[in-house]
Design a protein around this motif. Structure first.
Motif, PDB file in Angstrom:
ATOM      1  N   GLU A 245       0.853  -1.000  -0.237  1.00  0.00           N
ATOM      2  CA  GLU A 245      -0.052   0.024  -0.507  1.00  0.00           C
ATOM      3  C   GLU A 245       0.936   1.348  -0.198  1.00  0.00           C
ATOM      4  N   LEU A 246       2.480   1.037  -0.272  1.00  0.00           N
ATOM      5  CA  LEU A 246       3.198   1.817  -0.136  1.00  0.00           C
ATOM      6  C   LEU A 246       2.629   3.148  -0.862  1.00  0.00           C
ATOM      7  N   ASP A 247       2.491   4.099  -0.533  1.00  0.00           N
ATOM      8  CA  ASP A 247       2.005   5.599  -1.741  1.00  0.00           C
ATOM      9  C   ASP A 247       1.742   7.041  -0.451  1.00  0.00           C
ATOM     10  N   PHE A 248       3.318   7.941  -0.913  1.00  0.00           N
ATOM     11  CA  PHE A 248       3.084   9.060  -0.428  1.00  0.00           C
ATOM     12  C   PHE A 248       3.694   9.711  -0.889  1.00  0.00           C
ATOM     13  N   VAL A 249       4.185  10.972  -1.341  1.00  0.00           N
ATOM     14  CA  VAL A 249       4.806  12.350  -1.251  1.00  0.00           C
ATOM     15  C   VAL A 249       5.413  13.001  -0.243  1.00  0.00           C
ATOM     16  N   ILE A 250       6.357  12.758  -0.844  1.00  0.00           N
ATOM     17  CA  ILE A 250       7.681  13.893  -0.246  1.00  0.00           C
ATOM     18  C   ILE A 250       7.175  14.954  -1.099  1.00  0.00           C
ATOM     19  N   VAL A 251       7.712  16.538  -0.236  1.00  0.00           N
ATOM     20  CA  VAL A 251       7.706  17.344  -0.876  1.00  0.00           C
ATOM     21  C   VAL A 251       8.277  18.087   0.233  1.00  0.00           C
ATOM     22  N   ARG A 252       9.237  18.567  -0.761  1.00  0.00           N
ATOM     23  CA  ARG A 252      11.057  18.897  -0.677  1.00  0.00           C
ATOM     24  C   ARG A 252      11.102  19.812  -0.676  1.00  0.00           C
ATOM     25  N   GLU A 253      11.384  20.935   0.664  1.00  0.00           N
ATOM     26  CA  GLU A 253      11.784  22.400  -0.257  1.00  0.00           C
ATOM     27  C   GLU A 253      13.141  23.346  -0.985  1.00  0.00           C
ATOM     28  N   SER A 254      13.094  23.427  -2.274  1.00  0.00           N
ATOM     29  CA  SER A 254      14.197  23.201  -2.757  1.00  0.00           C
ATOM     30  C   SER A 254      14.699  24.073  -3.633  1.00  0.00           C
ATOM     31  N   THR A 255      14.998  25.068  -2.734  1.00  0.00           N
ATOM     32  CA  THR A 255      15.193  26.318  -3.414  1.00  0.00           C
ATOM     33  C   THR A 255      16.401  27.658  -2.266  1.00  0.00           C
ATOM     34  N   GLU A 256      15.871  27.088  -0.686  1.00  0.00           N
ATOM     35  CA  GLU A 256      16.576  27.442   0.570  1.00  0.00           C
ATOM     36  C   GLU A 256      17.632  26.261   1.343  1.00  0.00           C
ATOM     37  N   GLY A 257      16.871  26.737   2.254  1.00  0.00           N
ATOM     38  CA  GLY A 257      17.593  25.570   3.290  1.00  0.00           C
ATOM     39  C   GLY A 257      19.104  25.498   3.525  1.00  0.00           C
ATOM     40  N   LEU A 258      20.165  24.529   3.230  1.00  0.00           N
ATOM     41  CA  LEU A 258      21.350  24.115   3.321  1.00  0.00           C
ATOM     42  C   LEU A 258      21.923  24.377   2.071  1.00  0.00           C
ATOM     43  N   PHE A 259      20.698  24.430   1.351  1.00  0.00           N
ATOM     44  CA  PHE A 259      21.403  24.799  -0.436  1.00  0.00           C
ATOM     45  C   PHE A 259      21.200  26.097  -0.710  1.00  0.00           C
ATOM     46  N   ALA A 260      20.664  26.371   0.389  1.00  0.00           N
ATOM     47  CA  ALA A 260      20.367  28.641   0.149  1.00  0.00           C
ATOM     48  C   ALA A 260      22.083  29.621  -0.709  1.00  0.00           C
ATOM     49  N   ARG A 261      22.711  29.530  -0.003  1.00  0.00           N
ATOM     50  CA  ARG A 261      24.177  29.384   0.308  1.00  0.00           C
ATOM     51  C   ARG A 261      25.103  28.383  -0.268  1.00  0.00           C
ATOM     52  N   MET A 262      24.581  27.906  -1.269  1.00  0.00           N
ATOM     53  CA  MET A 262      25.824  26.361  -1.552  1.00  0.00           C
ATOM     54  C   MET A 262      27.201  27.288  -2.169  1.00  0.00           C
ATOM     55  N   HIS A 263      26.970  27.862  -2.946  1.00  0.00           N
ATOM     56  CA  HIS A 263      28.781  28.507  -3.707  1.00  0.00           C
ATOM     57  C   HIS A 263      28.997  29.098  -2.399  1.00  0.00           C
ATOM     58  N   GLU A 264      28.190  29.747  -1.353  1.00  0.00           N
ATOM     59  CA  GLU A 264      29.317  31.061  -0.305  1.00  0.00           C
ATOM     60  C   GLU A 264      29.784  29.595   0.900  1.00  0.00           C
ATOM     61  N   GLY A 265      30.175  28.729   0.996  1.00  0.00           N
ATOM     62  CA  GLY A 265      30.444  27.434   1.704  1.00  0.00           C
ATOM     63  C   GLY A 265      31.851  28.407   2.133  1.00  0.00           C
ATOM     64  N   LYS A 266      32.156  28.251   3.298  1.00  0.00           N
ATOM     65  CA  LYS A 266      34.205  28.709   3.678  1.00  0.00           C
ATOM     66  C   LYS A 266      34.608  27.781   4.774  1.00  0.00           C
ATOM     67  N   ILE A 267      35.811  27.562   4.232  1.00  0.00           N
ATOM     68  CA  ILE A 267      37.084  26.933   5.136  1.00  0.00           C
ATOM     69  C   ILE A 267      37.770  27.937   5.145  1.00  0.00           C
ATOM     70  N   GLU A 268      38.089  28.176   6.506  1.00  0.00           N
ATOM     71  CA  GLU A 268      39.147  28.935   7.311  1.00  0.00           C
ATOM     72  C   GLU A 268      40.362  28.622   7.445  1.00  0.00           C
ATOM     73  N   ASP A 269      40.980  28.927   6.648  1.00  0.00           N
ATOM     74  CA  ASP A 269      42.810  28.347   7.215  1.00  0.00           C
ATOM     75  C   ASP A 269      42.813  27.119   7.277  1.00  0.00           C
ATOM     76  N   ASP A 270      42.128  25.865   6.618  1.00  0.00           N
ATOM     77  CA  ASP A 270      41.823  24.759   6.545  1.00  0.00           C
ATOM     78  C   ASP A 270      41.566  24.487   7.765  1.00  0.00           C
ATOM     79  N   LYS A 271      41.070  25.634   8.983  1.00  0.00           N
ATOM     80  CA  LYS A 271      40.781  24.685  10.398  1.00  0.00           C
ATOM     81  C   LYS A 271      39.544  24.344  10.507  1.00  0.00           C
ATOM     82  N   SER A 272      38.853  24.930   9.814  1.00  0.00           N
ATOM     83  CA  SER A 272      36.984  24.934  10.018  1.00  0.00           C
ATOM     84  C   SER A 272      36.778  25.077   8.657  1.00  0.00           C
TER      85      SER A 272
END
Ligand code: ATP
Length: 360
Positions: free
Chosen positions: A126-153
């Motif tokens: 009977e498996l029949d459900f729908v996932i509605v995934r927000e697709s423009t923000e969340g962790l992807f909203a600034r995906m091109h702006e992530g930073k690595i600081e001095d290879d420490k964080s």
């Protein structure tokens, strides 16, 4: 609407994207001959291959053509070895969701009658459900702006906005209402991590606010870790699941696993004016060119496209065509003999396509 016939941009992309798109095109051709539901197809290129050729993964002319079109059918994009100079993968399909404001990522998790599932419980049928995934923000909203600081964080940002969340929840509630009219439960489950993160508490609060406008629809709230457990333990209890972008990304693959694998799962990324339809899977370089890719998710994405066109006001013929195609896919699997490679069987791309074509 651009013409008397809906104009659909075809973007095969990379890896197995081209293989499953070829199947979709055969299906569209056959559907047209049977139902006269016609699509004006415009063939364009984007993705990792296009980046190698032109230095641009998503050329401006493609974006412009999409904005003037009535919908997009996409295979899959990105290849592990083709990367931007900063080491990140080429994933223009995600950029496209931002550019076109496709906030509702619709991922149906429906076990086709006769299809393989790793679940042993009879209720899995009977498996029949729908996932509605927000697709423009969340962790992807600034995906091109992530930073690595001095290879420490390292740091990425998660963004939730009221405007997008309200539209997302309204979409999920409307979907549940529509599904209720078709005999489903009429329930929306909000999946978040509201016990830990402010952004998620904000997300859940907006869910509760919007729920008041839909008193006929049941609601439930689950933390994402519990939801992952329940996806395996009692997935038949879900109807519509609404969640943040990254959680939806992960849970969609889990859902696809329940219905036989990545190749079984269709998707639609829907905005207020345009939508992109594509299988849930990626480019699967491990099976590319071997004739093993399962085109079912791609074919079911054509079903979603045809239904969406009918809902947008194109003729009922598109709705009839969608139902005919959906029935053909169900009949192809119904006797339990069609088992794709990814589910441990030996049905390849062409076997699956031909079986569906037989029932059209
Ligand atoms: P992305 O991150 O781009 O979504 P991914 O890393 O999740 O991609 P996929 O390309 O979806 O990976 O592949 C995951 C696994 O599923 C691989 O083993 C792949 O072979 C398999 N797979 C994906 N799509 C299909 C398909 N259509 N038919 C058969 N197997 C598939």
């Amino acid at each position: 609407m651009s013409t008397k016939i809906p104009r659909i941009i075809i973007l095969p992309g990379d890896g197995i994207g081209g293989e499953v798109m070829e199947c979709a095109l055969s299906i569209i051709d056959s559907i047209y001959r049977t139902t006269r539901a016609e699509l004006d197809l415009v063939h364009l290129q984007a993705g990792a291959g296009t980046y190698l050729e032109t230095g641009d993964a998503l050329p401006d002319n493609v974006i412009e053509a999409i904005k003037l079109s009535d919908g997009v059918l996409l295979g899959a994009m990105g290849l592990p070895d083709v990367r931007y100079p900063d080491g990140t993968e080429i994933i223009p399909q995600i950029d496209l969701r931002m550019i076109l404001d496709l906030y509702a990522g619709v991922r149906p998790i429906r076990l086709l009658p006769g299809a393989f599932t790793p679940l042993k419980d009879d209720r899995a049928r009977e498996l029949d459900f729908v996932i509605v995934r927000e697709s423009t923000e969340g962790l992807f909203a600034r995906m091109h702006e992530g930073k690595i600081e001095d290879d420490k964080s390292a740091e990425d940002r998660l963004i939730i906005t009221r405007k997008t969340s309200e539209r997302l929840f309204d979409y999920a509630f409307e979907l549940a209402r529509h599904r209720k009219s078709m005999g489903h439960l009429g329930k929306v489950t909000c999946v978040d991590k509201a016990n830990v993160f402010k952004s998620m508490a904000f997300f859940r609060n907006i869910f509760e606010e919007r729920a008041k406008a839909f008193p006929d629809i049941l609601t439930d709230k689950q933390y994402v870790d519990a939801a992952a457990l329940n996806f395996v333990r009692n997935p038949w209890d879900f109807d519509v699941v609404v969640t943040e972008n990254m959680f939806g990304d992960i849970l969609s693959d889990l859902g696809a696993g329940l219905i036989g694998g990545m190749g079984m799962a269709p998707s639609a990324d829907i905005g207020d004016n345009i939508a992109v339809f594509q299988p849930s899977h990626g480019t699967a370089p491990d099976i590319m060119g071997k004739g093993k890719s399962n085109p079912t998710g791609m074919i079911l994405s054509v079903v979603l496209l045809l239904k969406w066109l009918a809902a947008q006001g194109w003729s009922d013929n598109y709705f009839k065509a969608a139902n005919l195609l959906d029935q053909a896919v169900c009949r192809a699997y119904a006797d339990g003999k069609l088992v794709p490679y990814e589910a441990g069987g030996n049905a390849g791309t062409k076997d699956i396509l031909n079986r569906v074509l037989n029932y059209l």
